[in-house]
Enzyme design. Structure first.
Site, PDB file in Angstrom:
ATOM      1  N   ARG A  61       0.837  -1.210   0.000  1.00  0.00           N
ATOM      2  CA  ARG A  61       0.000   0.000   0.000  1.00  0.00           C
ATOM      3  C   ARG A  61       0.874   1.264   0.000  1.00  0.00           C
ATOM      4  NH1 ARG A  61      -1.345   2.029   4.388  1.00  0.00           N
ATOM      5  NH2 ARG A  61      -1.770   0.113   5.515  1.00  0.00           N
ATOM      6  N   TYR A 114     -15.056  17.168 -14.493  1.00  0.00           N
ATOM      7  CA  TYR A 114     -15.671  15.834 -14.483  1.00  0.00           C
ATOM      8  C   TYR A 114     -16.677  15.742 -13.325  1.00  0.00           C
ATOM      9  CZ  TYR A 114     -15.878  10.772 -13.818  1.00  0.00           C
ATOM     10  OH  TYR A 114     -16.296   9.482 -13.645  1.00  0.00           O
ATOM     11  N   ASP A 186      -5.910  18.405 -14.107  1.00  0.00           N
ATOM     12  CA  ASP A 186      -6.304  17.059 -14.544  1.00  0.00           C
ATOM     13  C   ASP A 186      -6.080  17.014 -16.059  1.00  0.00           C
ATOM     14  OD1 ASP A 186      -7.670  14.843 -15.507  1.00  0.00           O
ATOM     15  OD2 ASP A 186      -9.279  14.977 -14.041  1.00  0.00           O
ATOM     16  N   LYS A 210      -7.939   5.779 -18.809  1.00  0.00           N
ATOM     17  CA  LYS A 210      -8.300   6.254 -20.150  1.00  0.00           C
ATOM     18  C   LYS A 210      -7.145   6.013 -21.133  1.00  0.00           C
ATOM     19  CE  LYS A 210     -11.869   7.663 -17.863  1.00  0.00           C
ATOM     20  NZ  LYS A 210     -13.027   6.843 -17.728  1.00  0.00           N
TER      21      LYS A 210
END
Ligand SMILES: Cc1ncc(COP(=O)(O)O)c(C=O)c1O
Length: 397
Positions: A61, A114, A186, A210
Site C-alpha cells: 500500500r 468531471y 487534470d 483512459k
C-alpha cells in the site's frame, strides 16, 4: 529447477516458498511483483528502508516495484521530478486535494470539471469545511479577484468534457504564482499533447484508466509534480488507502509503450472526422479544439501540440442523437474514453446526468450532443459508418 533443500514435512514444504535465486540474465519485460510485503533482513535494515537510507519496499500500500516503474514513466511523460500511482483517477484527485487542503480552506475550481470531481468537492470535501468557488477556465478574467486568504489551490482540466473547451493555462498559472498557491491540472484528456508543468502547473493528474492504459481493462490514476509535493500527496494516498495495485500498474506500464503511436493515430483521425462532420448539413455544430470554429482554437494552439483524440457533435436534440447512436452498431455507446476502439457517449444521460438543465444549457451541453472518443480504426471506415448513420437524419442547416 530452483535448487531447494526439502524441510522435514510436506506441510512445511508447501507453506514456504523456495528461495528465489536472481537470474544472471535479465527479463526483457518487467516482472509482475504481487508480493504485499517485503521482508527486511534486520531491524537496522527496517530503519534504513523507512529513513530512505536503503532502497526497497516494505508494504504494497505504501509502494511496490510495478507502481514505481509506472510512476517513473509518468514523471518522464510530464517532465516532473516525481510521480506516484493511485487506485483510480478519482483516488489521484482525492489524494492531491487532501494533501493541499485543510479544514476551513478554500479552492477555486473550473466550472466544467468531471462530474465525480464536482461531487467530491461539493459534497464530500464540503463536509470537512472546504469551500470552493467556480470560474470559467477558458476565460478566467476575474480569477485573481476570487483568491481569498484561505485559498490554497486552483483546480482545472486541460480540456473540458464534453465540449473540449481549452483552459487558459498561462493566465491561470500567473494568478497561482502571484498568490503563491498551487495549480492542479487534470490532464486526462491530453496525455503527450499537453505538458501542464511547462505552463506553470504544480501537480498534474491523469485517470490512467483512459488513454494511458488504453484498453479499457484497468482502473488507475497517477499524480506528477515536484518531489516535496509528491511526497506529501503520496503519504496521504498511503494513509487513506488510495494507492494502486501491482497488476494494473503492470498493465498500464505496458499500455504506455504504445501511447505515443495510439495518440498520434487517434488525434490524426479525430482531426479528419471533425472536418467531415463540420461539412455535413445534418450536424448542428462540431466541437474540436483545432477547428477554426472552436471558441478556444487560439488557446489550443498555445498549449496543445494537436487537437486531441476527442470531439463532440451537436445533432440538435436527444431524439436525433439517439437515432445517430443506434445507427452505429460497430461503434459502441460506452461512457468512458481513450480505448483502442472508437466509442460514443451521451453526456446528458451519463457524465452530466442530474445536473440542472440551466447549468448545462449555459455551457452548451444540450441533449443533442454526442461525444466521440476516437480509436485506432481506419478513419475512412469510421467515416463510412458515421456518414451512413447521418443519412437517416434530415439536414439542420
Ligand atoms: C477528466 C477525468 N478525470 C478523472 C476521471 C476519473 O477517473 P477514474 O474513472 O479512473 O476514477 C475521469 C473519468 O472519466 C475523467 O474523465
Amino acid at each position: 529447477m530452483i535448487p531447494y533443500s526439502r524441510p522435514g514435512s510436506l506441510s512445511t514444504a508447501c507453506a514456504r516458498a523456495p528461495e528465489v535465486q536472481p537470474s544472471s540474465s535479465r527479463p526483457l519485460v518487467p516482472p509482475l511483483d504481487l508480493s504485499v510485503v517485503y521482508c527486511p533482513s534486520s531491524l537496522d535494515h527496517v530503519d534504513a528502508l523507512y529513513e530512505g537510507d536503503a532502497r526497497g519496499w516494505i508494504y504494497a500500500r505504501e509502494g511496490h516495484p510495478n507502481a514505481d516503474q509506472l510512476a517513473t514513466k509518468i514523471a518522464v511523460l510530464e517532465g516532473a521530478a516525481s510521480a506516484f500511482v493511485c487506485a483510480s483517477g478519482m483516488a489521484a484527485i482525492t489524494a492531491s486535494l487532501c494533501s493541499l487542503l485543510s479544514q476551513g480552506d478554500h479552492m477555486l475550481m473550473a466550472a466544467e470539471v468531471y462530474g465525480k470531481t464536482s461531487v467530491l468537492v461539493d459534497r464530500e470535501l464540503a463536509r470537512y469545511g472546504v469551500g470552493r468557488e467556480l470560474f470559467d477556465a477558458a476565460r478566467p478574467a476575474n480569477l485573481a479577484a476570487m483568491v481569498g486568504p484561505r485559498t490554497r489551490l486552483i483546480f482545472v482540466e486541460t480540456l473540458s468534457n464534453p465540449l473540449l473547451r481549452v483552459t487558459d493555462m498561462a493566465q491561470i498559472a500567473r494568478v497561482a504564482a502571484d498568490a503563491g498557491i498551487a495549480l492542479v491540472v487534470d490532464n486526462t484528456f491530453a496525455p503527450l499533447i499537453c505538458r501542464p508543468l511547462e505552463h506553470g502547473a504544480h501537480l498534474v493528474i491523469h485517470s490512467a484508466t483512459k488513454m494511458i492504459g488504453g484498453h479499457s481493462d484497468l482502473t488507475l490514476g497517477v499524480v506528477a509534480g515536484s518531489a516535496p509535493l509528491i511526497a506529501r500527496a503520496r503519504a496521504v494516498a498511503a494513509a487513506m488507502g488510495l494507492t494502486g495495485n501491482p497488476f494494473e500498474s503492470w498493465l498500464a506500464l505496458r499500455g504506455m509503450a504504445t501511447l505515443p503511436v495510439r495518440m498520434d493515430r487517434a488525434c490524426a483521425s479525430a482531426g479528419v472526422l471533425a472536418s467531415r462532420f463540420e461539412a455535413d448539413p445534418r450536424v448542428n455544430r462540431v466541437w474540436y479544439p483545432s477547428l477554426a470554429s472552436h471558441p478556444d482554437h487560439e488557446l489550443a494552439s498555445a498549449i496543445l501540440s494537436s487537437g486531441g483524440s476527442m470531439l463532440a457533435i451537436d445533432l440538435g436534440d436527444r431524439e436525433r442523437a439517439s437515432r445517430f447512436m443506434e445507427g452505429l452498431p460497430n461503434i459502441p455507446f460506452a461512457p468512458s474514453l481513450g480505448d483502442v476502439r472508437t466509442t460514443l457517449s451521451h453526456p446528458c444521460s451519463t457524465s452530466h446526468r442530474g445536473q440542472p438543465p440551466a447549468h448545462l444549457e449555459r455551457f452548451g451541453i444540450t441533449p443533442g450532443v454526442v461525444r466521440i472518443s476516437v480509436g485506432l480504426e481506419d478513419e475512412r471506415d469510421l467515416w463510412t459508418e458515421f456518414a451512413a448513420s447521418l443519412q437517416a437524419l434530415s439536414p439542420v442547416r
